[in-house]
Design an enzyme around this catalytic site. Structure first.
Site, PDB file in Angstrom:
ATOM      1  N   HIS A 100       0.874  -1.169   0.000  1.00  0.00           N
ATOM      2  CA  HIS A 100       0.000   0.000   0.000  1.00  0.00           C
ATOM      3  C   HIS A 100       0.911   1.219   0.000  1.00  0.00           C
ATOM      4  O   HIS A 100       1.846   1.290   0.801  1.00  0.00           O
ATOM      5  CB  HIS A 100      -0.874  -0.035   1.260  1.00  0.00           C
ATOM      6  CG  HIS A 100      -2.018   0.926   1.213  1.00  0.00           C
ATOM      7  ND1 HIS A 100      -1.837   2.277   1.149  1.00  0.00           N
ATOM      8  CD2 HIS A 100      -3.362   0.723   1.221  1.00  0.00           C
ATOM      9  CE1 HIS A 100      -3.021   2.866   1.120  1.00  0.00           C
ATOM     10  NE2 HIS A 100      -3.962   1.949   1.158  1.00  0.00           N
ATOM     11  N   ARG A 135      -6.159   9.385  -1.516  1.00  0.00           N
ATOM     12  CA  ARG A 135      -5.682   9.630  -2.884  1.00  0.00           C
ATOM     13  C   ARG A 135      -6.865   9.705  -3.843  1.00  0.00           C
ATOM     14  O   ARG A 135      -6.876  10.495  -4.772  1.00  0.00           O
ATOM     15  CB  ARG A 135      -4.698   8.547  -3.323  1.00  0.00           C
ATOM     16  CG  ARG A 135      -3.331   8.711  -2.678  1.00  0.00           C
ATOM     17  CD  ARG A 135      -2.342   7.661  -3.179  1.00  0.00           C
ATOM     18  NE  ARG A 135      -2.740   6.326  -2.792  1.00  0.00           N
ATOM     19  CZ  ARG A 135      -3.006   5.332  -3.623  1.00  0.00           C
ATOM     20  NH1 ARG A 135      -2.871   5.501  -4.918  1.00  0.00           N
ATOM     21  NH2 ARG A 135      -3.381   4.160  -3.182  1.00  0.00           N
TER      22      ARG A 135
END
Ligand SMILES: Cc1cc2nc3c(=O)[nH]c(=O)nc-3n(C[C@H](O)[C@H](O)[C@H](O)COP(=O)(O)OP(=O)(O)OC[C@H]3O[C@@H](n4cnc5c(N)ncnc54)[C@H](O)[C@@H]3O)c2cc1C
Length: 576
Positions: free
Chosen positions: A236, A258
């Site tokens: 991640h 994001r």
């Protein structure tokens, strides 16, 4: 050794284990179902830690075909397409079941429909969520339902070995350690479900809960089962970097940040993702992690060696409203997510690989079933954010349905191989006979080796180094004792740490061996010496098993049962 009989034994109490228990009990109320778990039911594992949410095609304009194609494209055509199809279709049932039968309440749009947010790598905003702490909502409701039914519980019980019948034809039960006392227990069961949730905690930076040490995968290997796609370890991109002294380092800042528009900046405050991918920070996890790793290798970093995540250009009130958990987590570590910069590092998050299993969750060993992150094939080379909890709940439920049908008809208590039970106990007791040693050093060496040589970027030389290093570490660990005073085994965490490391080293070897066998770069697997994707039409997956002390890896062709590379299932009208 203490003994216990139960019709169905479920190992693990995450989304997969608890869904399986509820479905098994609903389908066959007379079955004696027991959930055994290394921690406390409802309080451990990664499902509870799910922040971002749950992928499901619900909204007008989205479709299961679109969700399927995103999953296959994200998986770089290595997925088992039948499993991926089940994931996307049954997720629609499961999300309704979570709300209407189990009592979850997900965030809503003003018109009352379920709100779905953007996650990276998806062509449609389809991630259902409860703020940014979705897993707590899911696991609390599941645990309440399990507590309310006649389902047996073995909490603080660690499974250590799958025991077969003497002829090896079927599973007969599981050897466990009652962690509260250190006593051994053999649970005989007509059927066993492996749902211990994988967990790549062998890397320097990692996100999964501390109770996960690939135990299920190690037990499956020792029982002769095959694991597929083990080279596919997902990093991640945004693990918190809060310094070496805190366990908060490595914990994840969710993908929705994001998706919502957060930027990643290098050490000098410049965006770098725009030069790598047209989707910028919303590119898939593998692409973002690799771009970050390159910046880190060029020492283009912040003070602790990471990169920066910033949301300072976005509406501060909205960031606070949408991501309260993330804002708080950052504040706890001294960072201001709303208007400042947070130092982040790619962190090992999820294993796409796992036990080879069939659509009904059966495995190659009669009586043994598998579901959730312990399994391989659903995600191929890359898991989309939001497809993880969908996977564990979809297949956990299917496993429960299968167990409810199979066990009353075909299940029976089988005589276990008593020698194997004794051998499993003796293996666990080995470190108690050794002089005390430094487990921390073994853990450090393992974490660094896997991060440096078998992580985001690998090549033949680094993987060779990994395999050599792991062999050496195995030998070091074998000589390390856990310093038990008067053999007090109650809650003996050093002993359990030794057992964790043993499993992590074994599974690390399989990761490295599978990575060495795959001479192309796909999804989470990047070979610096073979950077090309290779021919999609002849895609093959790795299949690994233990052959004595050796790890045997073969390449097996992917069956394109629903769609071939270059084709799509998305219908014209839905594609607009
Ligand atoms: C921080 C974080 C955030 C995440 N966010 C998302 C997200 O937003 N969306 C998404 O889709 N996915 C997300 N994931 C991934 C998701 O959590 C997993 O894919 C999924 O929950 C795994 O479910 P599971 O039931 O297979 O395993 P888990 O939920 O991890 O449960 C495993 C269980 O097995 C038990 N266990 C382990 N070893 C043993 C043993 N030897 N004996 C007995 N019991 C054992 C554990 O104690 C635990 O109860 C996230 C993961 C993490 C770590």
């Amino acid at each position: 050794m203490n003994r216990l009989d139960t019709d169905v034994l479920i190992l693990g109490s995450g989304g997969a284990g608890l869904f399986a228990a509820l479905h098994a009990k609903a389908g066959a109320p007379d079955l004696d179902v027991t959930v055994a778990v290394k921690g406390l039911l409802g309080k451990c594992g990664c499902t509870r830690m799910v922040q971002g949410g749950y992928n499901v095609a619900l909204a007008p304009g989205d479709s299961v075909e679109r969700h399927f194609m995103d999953t296959i494209e994200g998986g770089k055509w290595l997925n088992d397409q039948e499993l991926a199809w089940i994931l996307v279709t049954v997720a629609r049932e499961r999300i309704r079941e979570l709300e209407n039968e189990l009592g979850c309440f997900f965030d809503r749009n003003p018109d009352g429909t379920i709100h779905q947010k953007a996650f990276a790598g998806q062509t449609f905003d389809r991630t259902v969520h409860k703020g940014d702490l979705t897993g707590i909502e899911i696991i609390n409701r599941l645990a309440e339902q399990v507590w309310a039914r006649r389902i047996g519980r073995l909490e603080d019980h660690r499974a250590v070995a799958l025991i077969k019948t003497r002829d090896g034809a079927a599973v007969a039960g599981v050897v466990m350690i009652d962690m509260r006392t250190g006593e051994f227990l053999f649970v005989r069961a007509k059927a066993v479900l492996l749902a211990t949730g994988g967990g790549p905690t062998m890397y320097r930076y990692h996100t999964p809960s501390g109770d996960k040490s690939c135990d299920g995968l190690a037990m499956a290997l020792s029982a002769g089962l095959r694991l597929r796609d083990m080279e596919m370890v997902q990093f991640h991109p945004t693990g918190l970097l809060a310094g070496p002294e805190t366990r908060m380092t490595g914990t994840v800042l969710e993908e929705g940040l994001r998706g919502y528009g957060a930027y990643l900046l290098d050490g000098e405050g410049r965006r770098f993702m725009t030069k790598t991918d047209k989707r910028g920070e919303r590119a898939t996890r593998d692409i973002v992690s690799r771009a970050m790793f390159a910046e880190m290798r060029n020492a283009n970093t912040g003070p602790m060696g990471g990169l920066f995540l910033t949301m300072g250009h976005l509406d501060a009130g909205e960031v606070r409203r949408q991501f309260p958990g993330m804002v708080e987590r950052c504040a706890d570590c001294g960072f201001d997510l709303v208007s400042g910069r947070v130092e982040v590092v790619p962190t090992a998050h999820y294993m796409m690989g796992g036990v080879e299993f069939a659509p009904d969750c059966s495995t190659a060993l009669e009586g043994l079933y598998a579901a959730g992150e312990d399994t391989g094939g659903v995600h191929g080379a890359n898991r989309l954010g939001g497809n993880g909890v969908a996977n564990s709940t979809v297949f956990g439920g299917i496993a429960g349905d299968t167990l409810a049908k199979w066990t009353p008809k075909h299940g029976k208590f089988r005589d276990p191989d008593e020698a194997a039970i004794a051998a499993a106990e003796a293996e666990c007791l080995k470190p108690l006979a050794n002089p005390p040693g430094d487990l921390e050093e073994v853990r450090e060496r393992l974490a660094q080796l896997m991060w440096d040589d078998a992580g985001i970027v690998r090549d033949r030389v680094s993987l060779g180094r990994t395999l050599d290093g792991l062999d050496k570490l195995d030998k070091v660990l074998a000589g390390v004792g856990v310093g038990v005073d008067g053999r007090d085994l109650a809650y003996n965490l050093a002993w359990h740490d030794w057992l964790n490391l043993k499993n992590l080293i074994l599974v690390s070897k399989v990761i490295a061996a599978a990575a060495l066998a795959r001479d192309d770069s796909r999804g989470a697997h990047w070979r610096a010496d073979f950077p090309a994707t290779g021919d999609l039409e002849t895609s093959a997956f790795t299949s690994a098993r233990l052959a004595g002390d050796r790890i045997d890896v073969s390449m097996r062709p992917v069956a394109f049962t629903r769609v071939r590379p270059g084709e799509t299932l998305i219908k014209e009208s839905a594609a607009e």
